[in-house]
Write a protein that holds these residues in place. Structure first.
Motif, PDB file in Angstrom:
ATOM      1  N   SER A 102     -10.259  -6.631  -0.638  1.00 38.30           N
ATOM      2  CA  SER A 102     -10.213  -5.809  -1.847  1.00 38.30           C
ATOM      3  C   SER A 102      -8.763  -5.430  -2.115  1.00 38.30           C
ATOM      4  CB  SER A 102     -11.058  -4.553  -1.670  1.00 38.30           C
ATOM      5  OG  SER A 102     -12.424  -4.877  -1.495  1.00 38.30           O
ATOM      6  N   SER A 103      -8.483  -4.983  -3.329  1.00 41.20           N
ATOM      7  CA  SER A 103      -7.112  -4.600  -3.666  1.00 41.20           C
ATOM      8  C   SER A 103      -6.742  -3.300  -2.958  1.00 41.20           C
ATOM      9  CB  SER A 103      -6.965  -4.421  -5.173  1.00 41.20           C
ATOM     10  OG  SER A 103      -7.656  -3.258  -5.601  1.00 41.20           O
ATOM     11  N   GLU A 157      -7.310 -13.794   2.902  1.00 39.67           N
ATOM     12  CA  GLU A 157      -5.939 -14.232   2.647  1.00 39.67           C
ATOM     13  C   GLU A 157      -4.940 -13.570   3.591  1.00 39.67           C
ATOM     14  OE1 GLU A 157      -4.750 -14.549  -1.605  1.00 39.67           O
ATOM     15  OE2 GLU A 157      -6.741 -13.683  -1.979  1.00 39.67           O
ATOM     16  N   GLN A 158      -3.911 -14.331   3.948  1.00 37.01           N
ATOM     17  CA  GLN A 158      -2.832 -13.813   4.788  1.00 37.01           C
ATOM     18  C   GLN A 158      -1.851 -13.027   3.925  1.00 37.01           C
ATOM     19  OE1 GLN A 158      -1.401 -12.452   7.333  1.00 37.01           O
ATOM     20  NE2 GLN A 158      -1.791 -14.248   8.638  1.00 37.01           N
ATOM     21  N   ALA A 211       0.812  -1.220   0.000  1.00 41.54           N
ATOM     22  CA  ALA A 211       0.000   0.000   0.000  1.00 41.54           C
ATOM     23  C   ALA A 211       0.843   1.267   0.000  1.00 41.54           C
ATOM     24  CB  ALA A 211      -0.933   0.001   1.210  1.00 41.54           C
ATOM     25  N   LEU A 212       2.072   1.181   0.510  1.00 42.96           N
ATOM     26  CA  LEU A 212       2.940   2.364   0.580  1.00 42.96           C
ATOM     27  C   LEU A 212       4.050   2.329  -0.466  1.00 42.96           C
ATOM     28  CD1 LEU A 212       3.232   2.546   4.467  1.00 42.96           C
ATOM     29  CD2 LEU A 212       1.894   4.065   3.007  1.00 42.96           C
ATOM     30  N   THR A 213       4.048   1.313  -1.289  1.00 41.89           N
ATOM     31  CA  THR A 213       5.092   1.184  -2.307  1.00 41.89           C
ATOM     32  C   THR A 213       4.523   1.130  -3.719  1.00 41.89           C
ATOM     33  OG1 THR A 213       5.109  -1.228  -1.958  1.00 41.89           O
ATOM     34  CG2 THR A 213       6.737   0.085  -0.758  1.00 41.89           C
ATOM     35  N   ASN A 219      -2.392  -3.321  -6.957  1.00 43.87           N
ATOM     36  CA  ASN A 219      -3.025  -4.628  -7.103  1.00 43.87           C
ATOM     37  C   ASN A 219      -2.770  -5.545  -5.908  1.00 43.87           C
ATOM     38  OD1 ASN A 219      -4.099  -4.117  -9.727  1.00 43.87           O
ATOM     39  ND2 ASN A 219      -2.069  -4.454 -10.604  1.00 43.87           N
ATOM     40  N   GLY A 220      -2.022  -5.045  -4.929  1.00 42.74           N
ATOM     41  CA  GLY A 220      -1.731  -5.858  -3.755  1.00 42.74           C
ATOM     42  C   GLY A 220      -2.960  -6.105  -2.903  1.00 42.74           C
ATOM     43  N   LEU A 221      -2.812  -7.041  -1.963  1.00 44.35           N
ATOM     44  CA  LEU A 221      -3.917  -7.368  -1.070  1.00 44.35           C
ATOM     45  C   LEU A 221      -4.177  -6.212  -0.116  1.00 44.35           C
ATOM     46  CD1 LEU A 221      -2.953 -11.066  -0.205  1.00 44.35           C
ATOM     47  CD2 LEU A 221      -5.000 -10.334  -1.464  1.00 44.35           C
TER      48      LEU A 221
END
Length: 476
Positions: free
Chosen positions: A188-189, A470-471, A157-159, A163-165
């Motif tokens: 959500s993404s 998801e983890q 989220a900070l990089t 599309n990350g979890l």
């Protein structure tokens, strides 16, 4: 301040009718019955009492480690607490209490905000403009808590990994009192969560006040200014620098906010009750006026005693000897009953011996430095960015000599200097960790893999959804 706190306490008798707040299933936070809600939203005063519970829960979600993790995982502090060292080293087990409590407290807050957002249009029978304002305040608080969760749990989220979890986007109150794993939300993404935060804030902006009659409420409740400020932080974290600069500009020169040349006035010695919020605060969590340890009470930041962590000399040396942020805001604090910490220093931004201080969430100086950085990232070396940097460095240190544009050979040099100023200005306000991550720099543990820059999703959440939640990859 009495208005805020009286309504908080007034809500205690109806809170249990709105939401379960002690539930092991962290997202299973359901309205108990609509009869109670109907009564709550019949009048402006009772609805405001309900709204104050969302503010209170925001405090509960942002005290203790949820706030200080932004600093004790960086080189701003030397940590002597063994549990905090586990956090620093990215060795938190997936069932640890830290991530579980942050997750639970934020989602508890979000759920009560959802109750407000959904119920007021259906059940509200008071002044329509005030109804819209209350909904807008709830959206601001929902957005604030989603950003807290996203920066701690959102993978990438900070990089810039949109599309990350991200997070489960729970935007309505839970129905019924039982958790149904079949209806569990998936994550959500990151991009979708950012979009929802921005949507909430953009919608809230329309119906919020510029300021309240009570100046303390202007600093402690959502306003147009606090929305623009939070949007600026969101866009900075997202990497949308043009919008970050634009949103920050709303606060600079705004009559409701001002830099103070006396930093002790910004962070006064706390009596433990009724401590004013300086005009530099855009949004803050005030301590309660009645000297109690409930709601806006003890924040559990272990600064004063220097037992869990203290400020190292290496960081203090970054200031000049005439900088107020060193001479006034760094001190020895409590040295221990036997004088065991005489040479250790701590921040005096939080200086009450019982951990009863106002909690800064967004200050005006952050907006100056955000705009400065964002301008350089979008336009290269600019005079305005240098002037903004000079404003913050110069107000803290009368011996400071203003920079000129020619002092910086490249845009990167100017960005590095602005980032140093963010570190010196906003230290111990829960932000430095996220500045390091978003700019590709190392946390305190220089060997920590990037996939452990986020916390683990609580195992109990994954178990109860039978794995549909998801983890984070670093904890698989």
């Amino acid at each position: 301040m009495k208005k805020i706190n009286n309504t908080i306490y007034a809500f205690a008798f109806v809170a249990s009718g709105l939401v379960f707040t002690a539930c092991n299933k962290q997202l299973d936070l359901a309205p108990e019955d609509t009869t109670v809600e109907t009564e709550v939203f019949q009048s402006a005063s009772s609805a405001e009492s309900a709204l104050m519970d969302v503010y209170n829960k925001t405090y509960e979600a942002n005290n203790g480690a949820a706030y200080t993790i932004g600093d004790f995982t960086t080189d701003l502090l030397v940590v002597s607490n063994s549990y905090y060292q586990i956090v620093i080293n990215g060795e938190l087990p997936v069932d640890n209490s830290t991530s579980k409590s942050i997750w639970a407290d934020c989602y508890s807050t979000i759920n009560v905000a959802n109750v407000m957002i959904e119920s007021i249009p259906k059940l509200g029978t008071y002044n329509e403009d005030l109804e819209l304002q209350h909904i807008a305040e709830a959206k601001f608080l929902r957005a604030y808590n989603y950003l807290v969760l996203l920066k701690l749990f959102g993978d990438g989220a900070l990089t810039g990994n949109m599309n990350g979890l991200g997070l489960p986007l729970q935007l309505t109150p839970y129905e019924g009192t039982r958790y149904d794993a079949a209806n569990a939300l998936t994550r959500s993404s990151v991009g979708e969560v950012y979009a929802q935060i921005i949507k909430d804030l953009t919608e809230a902006l329309v119906d919020l006040q510029e300021a309240y009659e009570d100046d303390l409420e202007t600093r402690a409740r959502a306003t147009k200014g606090s929305v623009h400020a939070l949007l600026s932080r969101v866009y900075l974290y997202k990497g949308d620098y043009e919008k970050a600069a634009s949103e920050a500009n709303f606060l600079i020169g705004n009559v409701n906010y001002a830099l103070n040349s006396n930093l002790r006035s910004v962070f006064p010695l706390s009596s433990g009750y009724d401590v004013n919020l300086d005009k530099e605060f855009i949004y803050a969590i005030p301590l309660t006026f009645n000297n109690g340890d409930h709601q806006y009470g003890t924040h559990f930041f272990s600064y004063y005693s220097k037992v869990s962590y203290y400020v190292p000399e290496e960081f203090i040396s970054k200031y000049s000897d005439t900088d107020q942020r060193k001479t006034t805001l760094i001190w020895k604090g409590y040295e221990g009953a036997n004088g065991q910490h005489p040479t250790k220093f701590t921040t005096s931004k939080f200086n009450n011996s019982d951990s009863r201080d106002n909690i800064p969430m967004i200050r005006l100086s952050e907006m100056y430095l955000t705009r400065a950085e964002a301008l350089v990232r979008t336009s290269g070396l600019t005079q305005e960015a240098v002037e903004l940097l000079n404003e913050i460095a110069g107000r803290a240190d009368l011996s400071f000599t203003d920079y000129v544009l020619g002092d910086f050979a490249t845009a990167d040099e100017l960005i590095d200097r602005i980032l140093l100023e963010r570190e010196k200005e906003l230290c111990f306000e829960g932000l430095h960790r996220y500045d390091l991550i978003r700019t590709g720099r190392k946390l305190q543990d220089k060997d920590l893999p990037e996939n452990r820059y986020v916390l683990p999703i609580p195992k109990s959440e994954i178990d109860i959804t039978k794995g549909s939640l998801e983890q984070n990859p670093g904890y698989l």
